[in-house]
Write an enzyme that holds these catalytic residues in place. Structure first.
Site, PDB file in Angstrom:
ATOM      1  CG  HIS A 143      89.888   7.192  65.558  1.00  0.00           C
ATOM      2  ND1 HIS A 143      90.577   7.798  64.538  1.00  0.00           N
ATOM      3  CD2 HIS A 143      89.770   5.888  65.198  1.00  0.00           C
ATOM      4  CE1 HIS A 143      90.876   6.913  63.605  1.00  0.00           C
ATOM      5  NE2 HIS A 143      90.389   5.737  63.982  1.00  0.00           N
ATOM      6  CE1 TYR A 176      91.322  16.052  61.821  1.00  0.00           C
ATOM      7  CE2 TYR A 176      90.512  17.531  60.111  1.00  0.00           C
ATOM      8  CZ  TYR A 176      90.291  16.541  61.049  1.00  0.00           C
ATOM      9  OH  TYR A 176      89.016  16.036  61.225  1.00  0.00           O
ATOM     10  N   PRO A 211      84.630  21.078  55.751  1.00  0.00           N
ATOM     11  CG  PRO A 211      85.254  19.611  54.085  1.00  0.00           C
ATOM     12  CD  PRO A 211      84.766  20.983  54.308  1.00  0.00           C
ATOM     13  CE  LYS A 238      82.739  19.502  65.307  1.00  0.00           C
ATOM     14  NZ  LYS A 238      82.563  18.164  65.849  1.00  0.00           N
ATOM     15  CE1 TYR A 273      87.729  14.703  65.571  1.00  0.00           C
ATOM     16  CE2 TYR A 273      88.118  16.684  64.264  1.00  0.00           C
ATOM     17  CZ  TYR A 273      88.053  15.301  64.364  1.00  0.00           C
ATOM     18  OH  TYR A 273      88.298  14.526  63.260  1.00  0.00           O
TER      19      TYR A 273
HETATM   20  P1  FAS Z   1      72.602  15.934  51.764  1.00  0.00           P
HETATM   21  O1  FAS Z   1      73.055  16.961  50.769  1.00  0.00           O
HETATM   22  O2  FAS Z   1      73.511  14.808  52.121  1.00  0.00           O
HETATM   23  O3  FAS Z   1      71.247  15.247  51.267  1.00  0.00           O
HETATM   24  C1  FAS Z   1      70.233  16.029  50.654  1.00  0.00           C
HETATM   25  C2  FAS Z   1      69.439  15.102  49.750  1.00  0.00           C
HETATM   26  O4  FAS Z   1      68.349  15.850  49.200  1.00  0.00           O
HETATM   27  C3  FAS Z   1      70.269  14.600  48.572  1.00  0.00           C
HETATM   28  O5  FAS Z   1      70.175  13.200  48.483  1.00  0.00           O
HETATM   29  C4  FAS Z   1      69.650  15.291  47.369  1.00  0.00           C
HETATM   30  O6  FAS Z   1      69.671  14.486  46.202  1.00  0.00           O
HETATM   31  C5  FAS Z   1      68.223  15.536  47.826  1.00  0.00           C
HETATM   32  N1  FAS Z   1      67.587  16.658  47.139  1.00  0.00           N
HETATM   33  C6  FAS Z   1      68.128  17.853  46.791  1.00  0.00           C
HETATM   34  N2  FAS Z   1      67.223  18.619  46.161  1.00  0.00           N
HETATM   35  C7  FAS Z   1      66.068  17.892  46.097  1.00  0.00           C
HETATM   36  C8  FAS Z   1      64.771  18.132  45.547  1.00  0.00           C
HETATM   37  N3  FAS Z   1      64.497  19.291  44.945  1.00  0.00           N
HETATM   38  N4  FAS Z   1      63.849  17.163  45.655  1.00  0.00           N
HETATM   39  C9  FAS Z   1      64.122  15.991  46.295  1.00  0.00           C
HETATM   40  N5  FAS Z   1      65.338  15.695  46.825  1.00  0.00           N
HETATM   41  C10 FAS Z   1      66.292  16.647  46.717  1.00  0.00           C
HETATM   42  N6  FAS Z   1      80.809  16.592  56.203  1.00  0.00           N
HETATM   43  C11 FAS Z   1      81.733  16.121  57.067  1.00  0.00           C
HETATM   44  O7  FAS Z   1      81.471  16.099  58.278  1.00  0.00           O
HETATM   45  N7  FAS Z   1      82.964  15.684  56.602  1.00  0.00           N
HETATM   46  C12 FAS Z   1      83.269  15.679  55.252  1.00  0.00           C
HETATM   47  O8  FAS Z   1      84.355  15.296  54.858  1.00  0.00           O
HETATM   48  C13 FAS Z   1      82.326  16.147  54.317  1.00  0.00           C
HETATM   49  N8  FAS Z   1      82.581  16.145  52.958  1.00  0.00           N
HETATM   50  C14 FAS Z   1      81.623  16.625  52.090  1.00  0.00           C
HETATM   51  C15 FAS Z   1      81.841  16.654  50.682  1.00  0.00           C
HETATM   52  C16 FAS Z   1      80.857  17.168  49.811  1.00  0.00           C
HETATM   53  C17 FAS Z   1      81.111  17.194  48.316  1.00  0.00           C
HETATM   54  C18 FAS Z   1      79.655  17.664  50.321  1.00  0.00           C
HETATM   55  C19 FAS Z   1      78.591  18.243  49.398  1.00  0.00           C
HETATM   56  C20 FAS Z   1      79.422  17.635  51.701  1.00  0.00           C
HETATM   57  C21 FAS Z   1      80.406  17.110  52.591  1.00  0.00           C
HETATM   58  N9  FAS Z   1      80.202  17.054  53.966  1.00  0.00           N
HETATM   59  C22 FAS Z   1      81.105  16.596  54.850  1.00  0.00           C
HETATM   60  C23 FAS Z   1      78.987  17.494  54.521  1.00  0.00           C
HETATM   61  C24 FAS Z   1      77.980  16.386  54.318  1.00  0.00           C
HETATM   62  O9  FAS Z   1      78.439  15.218  54.926  1.00  0.00           O
HETATM   63  C25 FAS Z   1      76.679  16.894  54.817  1.00  0.00           C
HETATM   64  O10 FAS Z   1      76.811  17.533  56.076  1.00  0.00           O
HETATM   65  C26 FAS Z   1      75.637  15.831  54.900  1.00  0.00           C
HETATM   66  O11 FAS Z   1      75.555  15.214  53.647  1.00  0.00           O
HETATM   67  C27 FAS Z   1      74.339  16.516  55.305  1.00  0.00           C
HETATM   68  O12 FAS Z   1      73.329  15.637  55.078  1.00  0.00           O
HETATM   69  P2  FAS Z   1      71.900  16.175  54.536  1.00  0.00           P
HETATM   70  O13 FAS Z   1      71.506  17.357  55.336  1.00  0.00           O
HETATM   71  O14 FAS Z   1      71.040  14.975  54.509  1.00  0.00           O
HETATM   72  O15 FAS Z   1      72.189  16.743  53.062  1.00  0.00           O
HETATM   73  C1  PHB Z   2      86.744  11.967  56.030  1.00  0.00           C
HETATM   74  O1  PHB Z   2      87.230  10.902  56.468  1.00  0.00           O
HETATM   75  O2  PHB Z   2      86.150  12.049  54.935  1.00  0.00           O
HETATM   76  C2  PHB Z   2      86.900  13.223  56.856  1.00  0.00           C
HETATM   77  C3  PHB Z   2      87.286  13.108  58.182  1.00  0.00           C
HETATM   78  C4  PHB Z   2      87.413  14.263  58.948  1.00  0.00           C
HETATM   79  C5  PHB Z   2      87.167  15.495  58.370  1.00  0.00           C
HETATM   80  C6  PHB Z   2      86.776  15.599  57.038  1.00  0.00           C
HETATM   81  C7  PHB Z   2      86.641  14.452  56.275  1.00  0.00           C
HETATM   82  O3  PHB Z   2      87.311  16.626  59.126  1.00  0.00           O
END
Ligand code: FAS
Ligand code: PHB
Length: 389
Positions: A72, A200, A292, A296, A384
């Site tokens: 993009h 957005y 989000p 980032k 961004y």
């Molecule tokens: P994660 O949380 O992805 O992974 C951590 C892992 O550790 C999980 O699999 C968990 O099960 C495991 N774990 C936890 N406790 C443990 C324990 N005690 N023992 C063993 N394992 C354990 N970011 C964006 O950029 N755009 C978005 O739209 C966006 N939407 C999101 C929506 C939600 C609901 C959430 C929670 C996050 C969102 N994020 C978004 C942010 C997300 O993408 C995170 O930045 C990304 O998952 C980070 O990855 P990890 O650091 O690996 O953490």
């Molecule tokens: C998504 O596609 O899930 C998405 C993209 C951009 C954002 C947040 C979520 O800033």
């Protein structure tokens, strides 16, 4: 058991670090609380910075991303029906890539399985021991039996609710937090995106985001109150609300369909300092959370992993601890700038329940400034696509 690095968590942070370490010949074991299917079922991020794409290529998992990722050149901001495109390519010379976090996780899981590197899914009751000393250990229960792994280092990649940050003595860590008074209700649908780039949108009814996963699968979000329940939202109600929050030309292009997934994510800004405690290092959501709005979260996880991998590589290959000693400061310097950007985008685009008429005028003035200033647009664009590592 013994290994060089125990990684707690098999999300993007843990899997990417594990892949980079394995390719460098550094022995590592991943412990994940959930099943692989559960990890893959979580629908999260969708936009990759070029730095993240480069790191995935360095990790040897960039092939499907190159084939299926959508480059993009820009995205749009909409404010009270007015659209303003942010020309990322023109302003920074860089692009972002639309490729779901689920796909990133799948690619990393496949690579780890192909390499036969040890992972324990459904590892219960992970406990950290002696990480302040020279001989850290990690214990866990797997298939009903207790195990212990001796290691050189522990990588806390276990997300916001993980055990690693929680294992640090209260006096050794300082946290900074802002919890936002709303959440994002997200919906995934197998229909073509409403626009060829992300939109957005801020409206008098609240924020909305039109995103995508491919040319045939769309990802949409609407801002909802914190106490909202996903059960209260039929697909029809979601699409009606989405359409009234985006500009008419975008609304007309939204194609409704049965939701594949619908969930509410709370929004918070959170940073823990430092990110290193002896031989325990926090990376990704274990150390910080961003709303989000700036896309980032996943990308910050990637830059943390880059710094931590380079530091571990240097320790083993060059017998130097300079990278390990510098990790927390280097990672946090980039984290805080992304936290600022995500906070600013969230303030610009969301309707805050307690906002005054003055606050509303400030938001409108900020958007007007963006539409009239190349410098302001460039600032948004360079944040961004991601600030330098
Ligand atoms: P994660 O949380 O992805 O992974 C951590 C892992 O550790 C999980 O699999 C968990 O099960 C495991 N774990 C936890 N406790 C443990 C324990 N005690 N023992 C063993 N394992 C354990 N970011 C964006 O950029 N755009 C978005 O739209 C966006 N939407 C999101 C929506 C939600 C609901 C959430 C929670 C996050 C969102 N994020 C978004 C942010 C997300 O993408 C995170 O930045 C990304 O998952 C980070 O990855 P990890 O650091 O690996 O953490
Ligand atoms: C998504 O596609 O899930 C998405 C993209 C951009 C954002 C947040 C979520 O800033």
């Amino acid at each position: 058991m013994r290994t060089q690095v125990v990684i707690v968590g098999a999300g993007p942070s843990g899997l990417l670090l594990g892949q980079l370490l394995s390719r460098q010949g550094i022995d590592n074991v991943i412990l994940e609380r959930k099943s692989a299917d559960y990890v893959l079922s979580r629908i999260r991020a969708g936009v990759l910075e070029p730095g993240t794409v480069d790191l995935l290529n360095e990790a040897g998992v960039g092939q499907r991303l190159a084939e299926e990722g959508l480059p993009h050149d820009g995205f749009s901001l909409a404010f009270e029906g007015r659209l303003q495109r942010v020309d990322l390519k023109g302003l920074t010379g860089k692009q972002v890539t639309v490729y779901g976090q689920t796909e990133v996780t799948q690619d990393l899981m496949d690579a780890r399985q192909a390499a036969g590197t040890a992972s324990f899914y459904e590892a219960e009751d992970v406990q950290l021991h002696d990480f302040e000393g020279a001989s850290p250990r990690v214990s866990f229960t797997f298939e009903g039996r207790r195990h212990e792994i001796a290691c050189d280092f522990i990588a806390g990649c276990d997300g916001f609710h993980g055990i690693c940050r929680a294992s640090v003595p209260a006096g050794a860590i300082e946290t900074f937090e802002r919890v936002y008074p709303f959440g994002w209700l997200g919906l995934l649908v197998d229909q073509p995106p409403a626009a060829h780039e992300l939109v957005y949108a801020s409206s008098p009814f609240g924020f909305a985001l039109c995103s995508m996963r491919s040319q045939t699968r769309s990802r949409y979000y609407v801002q909802v109150p914190l106490d909202e329940k996903v059960e209260a939202w039929s697909d029809q109600r979601f699409f009606d609300e989405l359409r009234r929050r985006v500009p008419e030309e975008v609304a007309a292009a939204v194609t409704a369909g049965p939701s594949l997934e619908k969930s509410i994510a709370p929004l918070r800004s959170f940073v823990a300092e430092p990110l290193r405690f002896g031989r325990l290092f926090l990376a990704g959501d274990a150390g910080h959370i961003v709303p989000p709005t700036g896309a980032k979260g996943l990308n910050l996880a990637a830059s943390d992993v880059h710094y931590l991998f380079e530091a571990l590589r240097e320790h083993y290959a060059e017998h130097s601890n300079a990278g390990l000693d510098a990790y927390s400061g280097r990672a946090l310097a980039r984290v805080w700038k992304a936290v600022r950007f995500s906070w600013s985008m969230t303030n610009l685009l969301h309707l805050f329940p307690e906002a005054s008429a003055f606050d509303q005028r400030i938001r409108r003035a900020e958007f007007d400034y963006l539409t009239q200033s190349q410098a302001a647009l460039t600032s948004v664009a360079e944040n961004y696509v991601g600030l330098p590592y």
